[in-house]
Design an enzyme around this catalytic site. Structure first.
Site, PDB file in Angstrom:
ATOM      1  N   GLU A  19       7.399  -6.789   0.813  1.00 50.58           N
ATOM      2  CA  GLU A  19       6.182  -6.670   1.640  1.00 50.58           C
ATOM      3  C   GLU A  19       5.243  -7.848   1.384  1.00 50.58           C
ATOM      4  O   GLU A  19       4.699  -8.435   2.312  1.00 50.58           O
ATOM      5  CB  GLU A  19       5.446  -5.357   1.320  1.00 50.58           C
ATOM      6  CG  GLU A  19       6.051  -4.108   1.951  1.00 50.58           C
ATOM      7  CD  GLU A  19       5.724  -3.985   3.445  1.00 50.58           C
ATOM      8  OE1 GLU A  19       5.112  -4.904   4.014  1.00 50.58           O
ATOM      9  OE2 GLU A  19       6.093  -2.962   4.035  1.00 50.58           O
TER      10      GLU A  19
ATOM     11  N   ARG B 291       1.478   9.981   5.784  1.00 47.41           N
ATOM     12  CA  ARG B 291       1.560   8.564   6.146  1.00 47.41           C
ATOM     13  C   ARG B 291       2.849   7.901   5.620  1.00 47.41           C
ATOM     14  O   ARG B 291       2.936   6.689   5.501  1.00 47.41           O
ATOM     15  CB  ARG B 291       0.347   7.810   5.585  1.00 47.41           C
ATOM     16  CG  ARG B 291      -1.014   8.341   6.006  1.00 47.41           C
ATOM     17  CD  ARG B 291      -2.046   7.220   6.057  1.00 47.41           C
ATOM     18  NE  ARG B 291      -3.424   7.650   5.987  1.00 47.41           N
ATOM     19  CZ  ARG B 291      -4.105   8.235   6.969  1.00 47.41           C
ATOM     20  NH1 ARG B 291      -3.503   8.536   8.104  1.00 47.41           N
ATOM     21  NH2 ARG B 291      -5.377   8.553   6.816  1.00 47.41           N
TER      22      ARG B 291
ATOM     23  N   LYS C  26      -2.190  -1.593  -3.893  1.00 49.56           N
ATOM     24  CA  LYS C  26      -3.035  -0.405  -3.831  1.00 49.56           C
ATOM     25  C   LYS C  26      -2.201   0.853  -3.890  1.00 49.56           C
ATOM     26  O   LYS C  26      -1.217   0.937  -3.163  1.00 49.56           O
ATOM     27  CB  LYS C  26      -3.813  -0.448  -2.509  1.00 49.56           C
ATOM     28  CG  LYS C  26      -4.627   0.780  -2.229  1.00 49.56           C
ATOM     29  CD  LYS C  26      -5.185   0.707  -0.838  1.00 49.56           C
ATOM     30  CE  LYS C  26      -5.854   2.030  -0.540  1.00 49.56           C
ATOM     31  NZ  LYS C  26      -6.337   2.105   0.796  1.00 49.56           N
TER      32      LYS C  26
ATOM     33  N   LYS D 222       0.858  -1.180   0.000  1.00 55.84           N
ATOM     34  CA  LYS D 222       0.000   0.000   0.000  1.00 55.84           C
ATOM     35  C   LYS D 222       0.896   1.233   0.000  1.00 55.84           C
ATOM     36  O   LYS D 222       1.702   1.428   0.904  1.00 55.84           O
ATOM     37  CB  LYS D 222      -0.892  -0.010   1.239  1.00 55.84           C
ATOM     38  CG  LYS D 222      -1.754   1.234   1.341  1.00 55.84           C
ATOM     39  CD  LYS D 222      -2.726   1.147   2.495  1.00 55.84           C
ATOM     40  CE  LYS D 222      -3.548   2.422   2.581  1.00 55.84           C
ATOM     41  NZ  LYS D 222      -4.492   2.381   3.713  1.00 55.84           N
TER      42      LYS D 222
ATOM     43  N   ARG E 289     -10.531  10.138   1.903  1.00 49.95           N
ATOM     44  CA  ARG E 289     -10.388  10.740   3.234  1.00 49.95           C
ATOM     45  C   ARG E 289     -11.514  11.716   3.516  1.00 49.95           C
ATOM     46  O   ARG E 289     -11.866  11.951   4.666  1.00 49.95           O
ATOM     47  CB  ARG E 289      -9.005  11.360   3.387  1.00 49.95           C
ATOM     48  CG  ARG E 289      -7.943  10.272   3.415  1.00 49.95           C
ATOM     49  CD  ARG E 289      -6.527  10.804   3.511  1.00 49.95           C
ATOM     50  NE  ARG E 289      -5.566   9.712   3.310  1.00 49.95           N
ATOM     51  CZ  ARG E 289      -4.282   9.895   3.070  1.00 49.95           C
ATOM     52  NH1 ARG E 289      -3.790  11.120   3.006  1.00 49.95           N
ATOM     53  NH2 ARG E 289      -3.480   8.863   2.909  1.00 49.95           N
TER      54      ARG E 289
ATOM     55  N   SER F 270     -10.086   5.724  -4.653  1.00 44.47           N
ATOM     56  CA  SER F 270     -11.001   6.864  -4.785  1.00 44.47           C
ATOM     57  C   SER F 270     -10.531   7.918  -5.793  1.00 44.47           C
ATOM     58  O   SER F 270     -11.331   8.432  -6.564  1.00 44.47           O
ATOM     59  CB  SER F 270     -11.216   7.501  -3.416  1.00 44.47           C
ATOM     60  OG  SER F 270      -9.990   7.924  -2.852  1.00 44.47           O
TER      61      SER F 270
END
Ligand code: PBG
Length: 322
Positions: A233, A217, A248, A195, A205, A274
């Site tokens: 990962e 982040r 993602k 991610k 958000r 989004s």
């Protein structure tokens, strides 16, 4: 053999043959629709930057799930807008929290639906970060505790699958152990394995009211420049017990989806996020693109890259094209 004996256009002439030779076909049953649950009754607040998506109270979420099932979309991914937030996201560890209430009601009224719960603290913390803050940054190991408690609660109220999206190290192993210890060995984990710290999450958000109040982040989500790290990962998540790995966002990371597919033998999900959705909707609203063709091409390309499951806000529209 070369031209003129070989002519690739021969196979493109007839639409029936073209259809038979179509290598990648997106099915409505490949898709997961994300939904945003909020408190109240008969609430349906439009999300500005995501036309056709709403913050919905539990009653309306159930109605929406029934509509989706009628269209052939059998899986939903739930996010919550809570009535209270705290420093650690403890709210979401209780069985009467907003997403838990939605899961209970959906499961009570609908038998043939697959409910996936997103596991993360950002919707539930006052500061909007994905875990407990210590020394100005999200503390990995204390966050693992709230994440596992959240996971157990979702399992207890009837979630079919859990999707940790926080990007803490070791969370898959931790959640798996907690689930198994409590007897939920049948519940799969779909981990947000790679991610990225992406600009494509901004409309979400607004929808989930989860923007960080300070900083960003980048200390936990991945650097968009890194692909080798994504493989690491994914590998760790598989070792920790993930059943499905997720990449993602999707569109800017099709190479990562393909590399994951070529490297590992595990089902892959891709999150068509989004911002990707909002760009399509905005261009379509201006008449600049043909939305139906664009959406079909986008979803096809994500599947062609190697995704088995596609999480997308276009799911409902796409089902109507069929
Ligand atoms: C929670 C979470 C986010 C998304 C899914 N789960 C936002 C974020 O990381 O800030 C984004 C989904 C989207 O943009 O559609 N951590």
């Amino acid at each position: 053999m070369f031209f003129p004996e070989t002519r690739l256009r021969r196979l493109r002439m007839n639409p029936i043959l073209r259809n038979m030779l179509t290598q990648t076909k997106v099915e409505v049953s490949d898709l997961v629709m994300p939904l945003f649950v909020c408190p109240g009754n008969n609430v349906k607040n439009p999300i500005n930057s995501m036309p056709g998506n709403y913050q919905m109270s539990v009653d309306n979420i159930v109605t929406e799930c029934k509509i989706l099932i009628d269209k052939g979309i059998n899986a939903v991914l739930l996010f919550g807008i809570p009535e209270t937030k705290d420093e650690h996201g403890l709210y979401a560890t209780h069985d009467d929290a907003i997403v838990q209430r939605a899961i209970k009601q959906i499961k009570k009224e609908i038998s043939n639906i697959f409910v996936i719960a997103d596991i993360c603290n950002c919707e539930y913390t006052t500061h909007g970060h994905c875990g407990t803050i210590i020394d100005g940054d999200v503390d990995n190991d204390s966050t693992l505790v709230t994440l596992s408690e959240q996971a157990i609660s979702f399992a207890r109220v009837g979630a079919d699958m859990l999707a940790p999206s926080d990007m803490m190290d070791g969370r898959v192993a931790n959640i798996r152990a907690a689930l198994d210890k409590n007897g939920y060995y049948k519940i799969p984990i779909m981990s947000y394995s790679a991610k990225y710290a992406s600009a494509f999450y901004v409309p979400f958000r607004e929808a989930a009211e989860s923007a960080p109040k300070f900083g960003d982040r980048k200390t936990y989500q991945m650097n968009p420049a890194n692909a080798d790290e994504a493989i690491r990962e994914v590998e760790l998540d598989i070792q920790e017990g993930a059943d499905i790995v997720m990449i993602k966002p999707a569109l800017s990371y099709l190479d990562v989806i393909r590399r994951t597919k070529d490297t590992f033998n595990i089902p892959i999900a891709a999150y068509n996020v989004s911002g990707e959705f909002a760009m399509v909707k905005a261009a379509a609203a201006n008449g600049w693109i043909d939305e139906k063709r664009i959406v079909t091409e986008i979803l096809t390309s994500i599947k062609r890259a190697g995704a088995d499951i596609i999480i997308t806000y276009h799911a409902k529209d796409f089902a109507d094209y069929k």
